[in-house]
Design a protein around this motif. Sequence first.
Motif, mmCIF file in Angstrom:
data_model
loop_
_atom_site.group_PDB
_atom_site.id
_atom_site.type_symbol
_atom_site.label_atom_id
_atom_site.label_comp_id
_atom_site.label_asym_id
_atom_site.label_seq_id
_atom_site.Cartn_x
_atom_site.Cartn_y
_atom_site.Cartn_z
ATOM 1 N N LEU A 78 74.623 -13.598 -42.366
ATOM 2 C CA LEU A 78 73.583 -12.698 -41.888
ATOM 3 C C LEU A 78 73.825 -11.294 -42.432
ATOM 4 C CD1 LEU A 78 71.077 -12.417 -40.077
ATOM 5 C CD2 LEU A 78 72.615 -11.811 -38.196
ATOM 6 N N ILE A 97 71.630 -20.516 -39.997
ATOM 7 C CA ILE A 97 70.535 -19.905 -39.254
ATOM 8 C C ILE A 97 69.199 -20.496 -39.692
ATOM 9 C CG2 ILE A 97 69.323 -17.745 -38.768
ATOM 10 C CD1 ILE A 97 71.956 -16.296 -39.238
ATOM 11 N N ILE A 100 64.895 -15.912 -37.797
ATOM 12 C CA ILE A 100 65.205 -14.653 -37.139
ATOM 13 C C ILE A 100 63.939 -14.168 -36.445
ATOM 14 C CG2 ILE A 100 65.962 -12.273 -37.492
ATOM 15 C CD1 ILE A 100 67.243 -13.282 -40.157
ATOM 16 N N ILE A 111 68.740 -14.895 -33.433
ATOM 17 C CA ILE A 111 69.030 -15.741 -34.578
ATOM 18 C C ILE A 111 69.262 -17.164 -34.071
ATOM 19 C CG2 ILE A 111 69.877 -13.964 -36.138
ATOM 20 C CD1 ILE A 111 72.685 -14.492 -35.221
#
Length: 220
Positions: A78, A97, A100, A111
């Motif tokens: 990230l 992930i 978002i 996330i």
Amino acid sequence: IEIIETKTGKSLAKIKSGSNGFACDISPDGDYFLYDYNGLSVFRTADGKLVHNQPVKLPTIGKFSADGEYIFYYDSELLRLEMDTWITKKIAGQALIGDIANTKDGNSIAIGGKEAVQLIDKDGKLLKTIKYAPASFSSNPEYRMVKPAFSVSGKKMAAGDVSGGDILVYDVPTSAQQLHLKNAHISSITGIEFLNENIFLSGSGDKRFKLWGIDGKLRG
């Protein structure tokens, strides 16, 4: 990609698009457009001019912060990109992930990872973790990615499985699971959007949109 002014229907710009397109977002002030094409590209909405291209290793997801000061994106980790300087900073978060999202109060971002949705502030400080119950999703947890979305008040959160067709709904203040839509779609969840506090829309790789009530009933 065509940028259209919603009030007038006027076409502002057309941007060549590729096959990636994981990141796609418009800044809160409407001045910039974010798209994943040959890197993470930022365009002006007024004329479609490219203002910045951020190299990435793989097709990526990205989101403007609620104040428009940063872009958060995922490139094996990230990262936060500052709009004024284009300086990147590593932000602590989950290793894998799915998407978002901004919380409704604008004070944090969510996330969606393989084991939980984490709420963090703009500097990466962990504020809250909403863990999925065991066997909540049917997909392999090693490859699971989740798309979070918030209700109008921000008190409810839906989490859709990018690697499968399940959707969970949580009460954000208590982190309690309120709903489990098993096999809501026969393919991956590509997007979720709340229309009001009790109705949300889900999209999928099965090329269908479905309208759900917070009670789990299909509305359309």
